[in-house]
Structures are given as C-alpha cells and as structure tokens.
Design an enzyme around this catalytic site. Structure first.
Site, PDB file in Angstrom:
ATOM      1  N   CYS A 146       8.069  -7.532  -7.382  1.00 51.37           N
ATOM      2  CA  CYS A 146       9.478  -7.702  -7.739  1.00 51.37           C
ATOM      3  C   CYS A 146      10.039  -6.429  -8.373  1.00 51.37           C
ATOM      4  O   CYS A 146       9.388  -5.795  -9.183  1.00 51.37           O
ATOM      5  CB  CYS A 146       9.711  -8.859  -8.702  1.00 51.37           C
ATOM      6  N   ARG A 149       7.143  -1.393  -4.456  1.00 52.87           N
ATOM      7  CA  ARG A 149       6.502  -2.423  -5.273  1.00 52.87           C
ATOM      8  C   ARG A 149       6.108  -3.645  -4.439  1.00 52.87           C
ATOM      9  O   ARG A 149       5.321  -4.464  -4.904  1.00 52.87           O
ATOM     10  CB  ARG A 149       7.445  -2.854  -6.407  1.00 52.87           C
ATOM     11  N   TRP A 184       9.021 -10.608  -4.603  1.00 49.36           N
ATOM     12  CA  TRP A 184       7.681 -10.811  -4.030  1.00 49.36           C
ATOM     13  C   TRP A 184       7.316 -12.247  -4.399  1.00 49.36           C
ATOM     14  O   TRP A 184       7.104 -12.560  -5.577  1.00 49.36           O
ATOM     15  CB  TRP A 184       6.711  -9.802  -4.656  1.00 49.36           C
ATOM     16  N   ASN A 244      11.346 -10.753 -13.022  1.00 44.74           N
ATOM     17  CA  ASN A 244      10.043 -10.335 -12.492  1.00 44.74           C
ATOM     18  C   ASN A 244       8.989 -10.912 -13.423  1.00 44.74           C
ATOM     19  O   ASN A 244       9.076 -10.728 -14.636  1.00 44.74           O
ATOM     20  CB  ASN A 244       9.971  -8.795 -12.481  1.00 44.74           C
ATOM     21  N   GLY A 245       8.003 -11.616 -12.859  1.00 49.17           N
ATOM     22  CA  GLY A 245       6.953 -12.203 -13.704  1.00 49.17           C
ATOM     23  C   GLY A 245       6.712 -13.640 -13.298  1.00 49.17           C
ATOM     24  O   GLY A 245       7.136 -14.074 -12.217  1.00 49.17           O
ATOM     25  N   GLU A 267     -14.385   2.046  -1.986  1.00 49.96           N
ATOM     26  CA  GLU A 267     -13.017   2.566  -1.891  1.00 49.96           C
ATOM     27  C   GLU A 267     -12.637   2.841  -0.428  1.00 49.96           C
ATOM     28  O   GLU A 267     -11.511   2.553  -0.012  1.00 49.96           O
ATOM     29  CB  GLU A 267     -12.889   3.836  -2.756  1.00 49.96           C
ATOM     30  N   LYS A 309      -9.438   1.167   1.412  1.00 50.94           N
ATOM     31  CA  LYS A 309      -8.385   1.992   2.025  1.00 50.94           C
ATOM     32  C   LYS A 309      -8.175   1.561   3.469  1.00 50.94           C
ATOM     33  O   LYS A 309      -7.053   1.508   3.952  1.00 50.94           O
ATOM     34  CB  LYS A 309      -8.746   3.481   1.995  1.00 50.94           C
ATOM     35  N   GLU A 313      -6.656  -2.391   3.604  1.00 47.41           N
ATOM     36  CA  GLU A 313      -5.354  -2.732   3.032  1.00 47.41           C
ATOM     37  C   GLU A 313      -4.186  -2.194   3.852  1.00 47.41           C
ATOM     38  O   GLU A 313      -3.102  -2.774   3.831  1.00 47.41           O
ATOM     39  CB  GLU A 313      -5.235  -2.320   1.562  1.00 47.41           C
ATOM     40  N   HIS A 319     -30.292  -8.386   4.014  1.00 52.76           N
ATOM     41  CA  HIS A 319     -30.339  -9.682   3.332  1.00 52.76           C
ATOM     42  C   HIS A 319     -29.233 -10.615   3.832  1.00 52.76           C
ATOM     43  O   HIS A 319     -28.920 -11.608   3.182  1.00 52.76           O
ATOM     44  CB  HIS A 319     -30.247  -9.483   1.822  1.00 52.76           C
ATOM     45  N   LYS A 363       2.602  -2.788  -5.262  1.00 52.69           N
ATOM     46  CA  LYS A 363       2.032  -1.608  -5.913  1.00 52.69           C
ATOM     47  C   LYS A 363       1.490  -1.954  -7.289  1.00 52.69           C
ATOM     48  O   LYS A 363       0.417  -1.531  -7.681  1.00 52.69           O
ATOM     49  CB  LYS A 363       3.105  -0.524  -6.017  1.00 52.69           C
TER      50      LYS A 363
END
Ligand code: M6R
Length: 622
Positions: free
Chosen positions: A2, A27, A76, A112-113, A495, A499, A502, A518, A617
């Site tokens: 948001c 965002r 969002w 926002n929240g 990482e 990358k 996503e 395993h 973000k």
C-alpha cells in the site's frame, strides 16, 4: 505494501497525487484511488482496479478532478479481494455502490496496515447504525473515527486519538474531514508515513521518492502520534492531544537516485549500482583505514563479552544472515543463530546472556522483523539494526544502528541492498574477530584489503554479463531449477533461488547439496536445470560429486565457481567464473551472476521485472 500520498496547497491536487503514487508503484498494489476536495463539503472519490494508468486515464491524468487538497492510495489487498469496492479511499457516510463519486461524508480516508480487531469494531459500529459497503478493515477505521467525531462532538485530532486507543494493529492513515477543508489529518503506528512542507504546500507519503521532487526536509511521525497538515504548515500531537515538536530530517540522496537513469528496469540499474553501494557502505565503516563500529555505539567491551549473536530477518535479508553465520563463526568464533523473523516472534527460545540481536532489514519497516526486534528488547537483549532507510522504525527502535549506504532501492527484488548488507556483516565479522583477538593484526589487514577490493571485482563481473544473458535465453522455459551448494555456497544458493523464482515465476529451490539424496533428488528429471555453487575450496569436490549424481539422472548442469577452478568444465554443461577473493567474501561476487540470471530470465519471459505479481517491496503486514 500500500502506498499513501497527500497534498494540500495552491496547486491542483490530483496530478500531484498521481505523480506521487507512480513513485510508490514499487511497493506493490492491485488497485488505486484518489479523493480530492475543492474547498466545499463534497469530496470527489475516484477508484480503479489494476494499474495506476487506469486511474490516470479515468481522471484525464488528474486534470478532470478540481480541488487543491487530496489524498491518494495504491492498495495491496489484505481484507477483501482486489476490487473497486475495496479500493481506497473509503468514506464514513452510508452509501451504496463502491463509495466513489461525489460524496458528502464527514470523514474520507486511506490506510496502510492491518487493523487486527476490525471484526469486533465493525460489530460495534453496525449496532450504532453504520452500514458497510466493502470488506476492508479501512472502512471500519474510517467509520470509527467518524463515530467518535460525531458522538463526542470533538475535533479531528481528538477523534483520531480515541480511535488509536481502541484499535489493535498497524496503520498509516491520511484522513480528510468535511468540516476542515484544505486540511489533511494523519496518524501512524508501525506503518511508514512521512510529511514534508515546502513553501505554501504540504505533502504526505509512505516513502521519500513520492515527495522528493517537492522537498528534501521530511518529518517522520512517531508511533501513535497524529498530525494536522495544512498548506505550508504541519502540527504534531501526542496521544493526549498535546502539541509536540518533531525533528526534521534532511534527505541526502538525489531524486535521480530513484529514477531509472537510462536502464530498462530499476533492477538492472540497481544491479549496476552494487560496486558503489558496497564501496560506500564499507567506507562508512572505515576510520583511518581500519574497520570500526564506533558510529553504531557498540563498544569493544560489548563485542569482547558477547556469548552469542542472533540474526533475525526476512527473505533476502535472512539469506544475508545465513551467509554471515558462517563468516562470523569462522573468523570470530562467536556462535550465531539465524532466525526467520516471522518464526522468532512466536518462539520462546531460551537466550543465553550476552546475546546481541542483529536485525537486518533494507526498509527498516518489515512487520515481522520489527516485531522480533520488540520481542528481543522485551527480553532484555542488546540490539543492532542493519538498515538501509534512514529514520525507519527498526532503525529508531534498535539500541544500535549500522546504516548500509545503498541509496533508495525501488525494484521489489533486492540486489544492491543485499550486497550492502553482506559487506556490512562481513565487516562486522572482521571487526569482531579483531577485537576478540581471534585473528592476528596482519590477518585483519589482509581481510580489510580483500573487502576493499570487492567493488572493482563486482564491476568486472558486470562487464561480462552478456554470457549470462545468452544462457538465460536457453533456460527461460524451464519448469524447475535447483540451486545447490554447501556452507557459504548454500547461503548463496538460497539467494540465487529466490532471485530466480520471485521475478521469473519459475519454480526453484535451494538445497544444501548434501541433502539432495535425502529426498530432493527424486525430483530430478531429464534436462532439469541444477545450478551448483562451487566457491568454497574445502567443499568443491563434495558438491561436484552431488552434481554428478544429478547429471546421472538427466540433469542439465551450470557451475558457478572462482577463476582457477577450470577442471569444473569436465563435469558441467555451462560454467560461470567470478574473480578470486578470500573464501569468506565470495558470496558478494557469486551472487552477481545469479541476480543477472534471474533478471534476464524474467525479461526473456516478458514479465514485469520490477513489480512481480503478488509481491510488495516493503512487507508492512504480518
Ligand atoms: O526490507 P527488508 O529487508 O526487511 O525486506 C525483507 C524481505 O521482504 C526482502 O528481502 C524480500 O525477500 C525481497 N523481495 C527479496 O528480493
């Protein structure tokens, strides 16, 4: 997550609000809206689902909305699906439809929240005759303010304060009241909100890029504080309604830093900014050529007396912690535990005395990391925040702060902030080892020199990016990719895998190479891509053997190693080399080709690289 903007001043508000929202697109959002007033009791509310461009089209780039005071929002979705009716702004009056059009409502707001007790509050408001048109917690909070405002016949700040006492959760709120034209009221708890004043105007935003064009001086509202924002003026209040003074912070980076600067995507630009981000972060930790943590306030006595370090973070920042764990334990001999913030906050793990808790966060606003920090402080731990955004909540609440100097990072997939965090943690490890006498002075100097050489080595890798671009075009249609490695190479694999998935939406997993047999190896089929990270001399042969096991089951292999290990070409189908450095610091180099691989794969698949679906973000909700 948001984005909020607000403007009041002499100019037409809507175009300024749309411009601000565009700067907050990174965002993450699924719908957007504006509410604008021209001094009358009426507010014009316009909403649109999907891209911000739809809202801009609907309002003729804002020109069709008269009025010099307004608020805007990118949503969002949390409570309720992404739809017109759930998009913000929300209004307090009872109305049919989606709460848009010309409305005469006492309160109009954006948020926002997450309001955790919204269901209970909604019941209360329903009993008092309020009706709801959306599924959002925001409509509840706007109506709750309206309820106090009208029941007690009090001013906006007092009504907001009553709301703040009653709600649980996180919020950044911007509200307009029918009886107060030209004014915007704001309040926050645990969600970011800044206010800037320039000449005869004032601006609100979730983040600096939205208002940087207009002012560099900003106020950060504290938790459970409110603000009355008027043209050219802002007044702050505490929870008692008493006026308070807040300091102004000067933003030092340029507006261009938050622009694409000729690159096709922010992510590519930020990948190329890594030499500078690493160099600047390291420079901030060097005093007369020696590593120093003096600016963080951490004393040598504290470092000498540490019994354990707990690193807590989310996503890529957690991956930095995973890498730092190996480096700190190996160089300084201090035990390190690395925890996911979302798990840590609900665990009651016994913590040994003399534990330093390190919270790593680019944004400094990640809800889980912030909550974990608070838990640690309640438990009496000394805390260090490694944060990129100056003045962010985590930076303000930790005992000590180590600022990374990466500048604003806009692409959702982190690159330069990750690299800045990594070098900061490496520097911490070397300093810790030095202070504790775990390594000799000569070794400290050698390692410091190695760190200082990293930026140029990153530049060299970037010069050779065409090979990765070519390889990514070959693998762009992959269904599954596995990244494997041992020790620090496992941390890099984590990482690299994130990358990839996503931004390319290709399923990928990172495994400690020894774990494959395993269970995971049953997933290997003909042509499954396995990326082996092979930078650690002691573990090289072991991981090569694990890759051979994958090859025997049909896998297509990419090897990532350091120059000199040319024998790897006998075992894999495609090899990428990075320059040599001390083995502890190779992640700073090895991650670069993996970032490029993710980037070019996303480009080859025609995806929205900077704003991948469903992601935000800064993750300011739990
Ligand atoms: O702002 P933070 O560093 O606290 O963010 C943590 C994660 O949300 C973040 O690293 C995320 O995993 C990135 N999108 C990864 O590229």
């Amino acid at each position: 997550m948001c984005g909020i903007v607000g403007y009041t001043g002499p100019s037409q508000a809507a175009p300024i609000l749309l411009e601000g929202l565009a700067k907050l697109e990174y965002r993450g959002y699924d719908s957007a809206g504006l509410a604008v007033r021209d001094g009358s009791a009426l507010a014009e509310v316009v909403k649109a689902t999907g891209k911000l461009a739809h809202l801009a089209d609907k309002t003729d780039q804002g020109r069709a909305l008269p009025g010099t005071c307004g608020i805007g929002h990118t949503r969002w979705a949390t409570h309720g699906d992404p739809s017109m009716v759930n998009a913000h702004p929300h209004v307090s009056g009872n109305c049919s439809g989606s709460g848009s059009g010309t409305v005469e409502s006492d309160v109009v707001g954006v948020h926002n929240g997450i309001i955790e007790n919204f269901a209970e509050l909604k019941d209360k408001l329903l009993r008092h005759g309020y009706q709801f048109y959306s599924d959002t917690d925001t409509e509840v909070v706007v109506k709750l303010v309206d309820y106090y405002y009208n029941k007690y016949r009090i001013g906006p700040v007092d009504a907001i304060n009553r709301m703040m006492v009653r709600v649980r959760g996180s919020y950044a709120l911007a509200l307009m009241f029918k009886d107060y034209p030209g004014e915007i009221y704001a309040a926050r708890k645990d969600s970011p909100l800044i206010i800037g004043v320039a000449d005869d105007a004032a601006y609100l935003a979730s983040d600096v890029p939205a208002i940087l064009k207009h002012t560099r001086s900003v106020y950060y509202i504290g938790n459970q504080q409110a603000a009355r924002v008027c043209p050219g003026q802002v007044t702050f209040y505490d929870l008692n309604g008493d006026e308070i003074q807040l300091p102004q912070t000067e933003i030092t980076w340029d507006a261009e830093a938050a622009e694409k600067g000729g690159y096709e995507h922010f992510m590519l630009k930020e990948i190329h900014e890594q030499p500078a981000a690493v160099r600047d972060t390291l420079k901030s930790l060097l005093k007369d050529g020696a590593l120093s943590l003096a600016d963080t306030g951490l004393t040598d006595e504290t470092l000498q007396g540490l019994g354990q370090i707990e690193i807590v973070a989310c996503g890529s920042a957690w991956h930095v912690g995973m890498a730092a764990q190996y480096v700190i334990e190996d160089l300084a001999g201090v035990p390190v535990r690395v925890e996911l913030a979302s798990e840590y906050r609900y665990r009651n793990a016994p913590v040994p005395k003399n534990t330093l808790m390190v919270v790593i966060s680019q944004s400094g606003e990640t809800a889980d990391s912030l909550a974990a920090l608070r838990v640690a402080r309640e438990r009496g731990l000394e805390t260090l925040a490694v944060v990129n955004v100056i003045g962010s909540t985590i930076a303000r609440e930790a005992d000590h702060v180590l600022y990374t100097v990466a500048g604003p990072e806009i692409a959702v997939a982190t690159t330069k902030a990750y690299s800045a965090q990594l070098i900061a943690l490496d520097a911490l490890a070397v300093r810790l080892a030095a202070v504790r006498g775990a390594i000799s002075e000569e070794e400290v100097q050698r390692l410091t020199d190695e760190l200082a050489a990293i930026p140029d080595k990153i530049s060299r890798i970037l010069e050779d990016k065409d090979r990765i671009q070519w390889f990514s075009s070959k693998i762009a249609n992959a269904h599954d990719i596995f990244f494997i490695g041992r020790g620090l190479d496992y941390a890099i694999s984590l990482e690299g895998s994130l990358k990839m998935k996503e931004i390319s939406y290709i399923h990928s997993e990172a495994y400690a190479a020894g774990e494959l047999k395993h269970g995971t190896i049953s997933l290997i089929e003909n042509n499954t891509l396995v990326v082996g990270v092979l930078t650690q001399p002691k573990l090289f042969e072991k991981t090569v053997s694990n890759m051979a096991e994958c090859k025997a089951r049909g896998a297509y292999l990419m090897g990532l190693t350091t120059h000199g290990n040319y024998a790897v070409e006998d075992s894999v189908d495609f090899t990428v080399y990075v320059p040599k450095t001390d083995e502890h610091f190779v992640p700073s180099l090895a991650v670069i080709p993996l970032q490029l691989l993710g980037y070019y794969t996303s480009v080859n698949r025609g995806l929205d690289v900077d704003k991948p679906r469903n992601l935000a973000k800064s993750v300011t909700v739990e």
